[in-house]
Design a protein around this motif. Structure first.
Motif, PDB file in Angstrom:
ATOM      1  N   SER A 170      48.838   0.744   7.259  1.00  0.00           N
ATOM      2  CA  SER A 170      49.009   1.714   8.347  1.00  0.00           C
ATOM      3  C   SER A 170      50.449   1.737   8.844  1.00  0.00           C
ATOM      4  O   SER A 170      51.033   2.814   9.066  1.00  0.00           O
ATOM      5  N   TYR A 178      53.917   9.680   8.263  1.00  0.00           N
ATOM      6  CA  TYR A 178      52.593  10.119   8.708  1.00  0.00           C
ATOM      7  C   TYR A 178      52.407   9.737  10.169  1.00  0.00           C
ATOM      8  O   TYR A 178      52.855   8.673  10.602  1.00  0.00           O
ATOM      9  N   GLU A 180      49.921   8.556  13.321  1.00  0.00           N
ATOM     10  CA  GLU A 180      48.728   7.715  13.387  1.00  0.00           C
ATOM     11  C   GLU A 180      47.462   8.551  13.373  1.00  0.00           C
ATOM     12  O   GLU A 180      46.386   8.052  13.038  1.00  0.00           O
ATOM     13  N   ASN A 181      47.571   9.829  13.720  1.00  0.00           N
ATOM     14  CA  ASN A 181      46.400  10.716  13.755  1.00  0.00           C
ATOM     15  C   ASN A 181      46.156  11.451  12.442  1.00  0.00           C
ATOM     16  O   ASN A 181      45.220  12.245  12.330  1.00  0.00           O
ATOM     17  N   THR A 182      46.999  11.192  11.443  1.00  0.00           N
ATOM     18  CA  THR A 182      46.788  11.827  10.140  1.00  0.00           C
ATOM     19  C   THR A 182      45.421  11.429   9.591  1.00  0.00           C
ATOM     20  O   THR A 182      45.050  10.250   9.617  1.00  0.00           O
ATOM     21  N   PRO A 183      44.638  12.389   9.087  1.00  0.00           N
ATOM     22  CA  PRO A 183      43.314  12.058   8.558  1.00  0.00           C
ATOM     23  C   PRO A 183      43.402  11.062   7.402  1.00  0.00           C
ATOM     24  O   PRO A 183      44.322  11.099   6.586  1.00  0.00           O
ATOM     25  N   CYS A 200      38.396   8.354   8.967  1.00  0.00           N
ATOM     26  CA  CYS A 200      39.120   7.764  10.087  1.00  0.00           C
ATOM     27  C   CYS A 200      40.497   8.401  10.157  1.00  0.00           C
ATOM     28  O   CYS A 200      40.676   9.550   9.729  1.00  0.00           O
ATOM     29  N   THR A 201      41.466   7.684  10.672  1.00  0.00           N
ATOM     30  CA  THR A 201      42.856   8.149  10.706  1.00  0.00           C
ATOM     31  C   THR A 201      43.746   7.028  10.193  1.00  0.00           C
ATOM     32  O   THR A 201      43.300   5.882  10.016  1.00  0.00           O
ATOM     33  N   ASP A 224      46.500  15.453   4.858  1.00  0.00           N
ATOM     34  CA  ASP A 224      45.898  16.600   5.533  1.00  0.00           C
ATOM     35  C   ASP A 224      44.912  17.358   4.654  1.00  0.00           C
ATOM     36  O   ASP A 224      44.282  18.307   5.123  1.00  0.00           O
TER      37      ASP A 224
END
Length: 250
Positions: A170, A178, A180-183, A200-201, A224
């Motif tokens: 991560s 990326y 942190e909210n990237t799928p 998740c993300t 995405d």
């Protein structure tokens, strides 16, 4: 003859027809026991000698393969043997020994993961590139292939062999660009009977794995392509002319 056979992504019926026939006719089967579905061994004839390579080193594998001048041998690898299959070192040794071999491709687990997700990795105006890679662990990666450098492309990423390094993964993904909210998604044992899909993300990869008790045998997908926004393809656009179809004016 030694046949390197891709076992497929997990389910026993996802091996190719050719691969199944090679298994059925094999005198000796050397299979990657840590990853290959043991149900595939049910295709073997009763007289076949079966070896689990998870308990063998390279020299021991080659010693068995030396019988390839008189017997049909199947070297059964998970997924498609060209992806993290360590087959080059085996083929080079067989070349030196003058033992013939061929390769039967298989369905890679990254294809199985997409099927489990009901997803398309290459969506117009989202990503037209799929990066298959792994985190650096005990086995290093080339300096130019660090995760954060690959992540800078913001393309679809499929990450093998990294379930035990999700905190580090991560951080590398965020460092590369990326959010942190990237799928993201974790696909455990894609196409097996106990397959599990966890969406998740990037920021919640480790928490999601811990919550579900996932420690190995999973692929990580990031990008995405897991979202809802994309453009329609030109392939089926009625206004787009192709070799086989003339586009119509709106």
């Amino acid at each position: 003859m030694v046949h390197f056979v891709g076992a497929g992504s997990g389910a026993a019926d996802l091996i190719t027809i050719r691969g199944k026939k090679l298994l059925e006719n094999a005198d000796i089967i050397i299979y990657a026991g840590s990853l290959v579905n043991p149900e595939l061994l049910e295709y073997a004839k009763d007289s076949a000698e079966i070896y689990n390579s998870a308990k063998m080193n390279l020299d021991e594998v080659i010693d068995v393969m030396k019988q390839g001048d008189t017997k049909n041998i199947v070297r059964l690898h998970t997924g498609d043997p060209c992806v993290y299959g360590a087959i080059r070192e085996q083929m080079d040794r067989l070349d030196k020994l003058g033992i013939e071999y061929d390769v039967c491709p298989g369905v890679s687990s990254f294809c199985g993961a997409a099927a489990a997700l009901k997803a398309e990795y290459t969506l117009p105006d989202v990503s037209q590139t799929v990066i298959i890679t792994r985190m650096e662990g005990r086995t290093p990666v080339p300096p130019k292939e660090k995760i954060h450098l690959l992540a800078s492309h913001n393309a679809t990423m499929v990450i093998f062999l990294s379930t035990g390094l999700l905190k580090e993964l991560s951080a590398e993904l965020v460092k590369g660009g990326y959010s942190e909210n990237t799928p993201a998604a974790i696909v455990y044992k894609a196409t097996w009977k106990d397959e599990k899909v966890m969406r998740c993300t990037v920021g919640t990869l480790n928490k999601t794995a811990e919550k579900n008790g996932i420690k190995k045998t999973a692929l990580i997908t990031v990008g995405d392509f897991l979202g809802d926004d994309y453009s329609l393809s030109k392939l089926y656009d009625k206004t787009f002319t192709t070799e086989f179809r003339k586009g119509v004016t709106e």
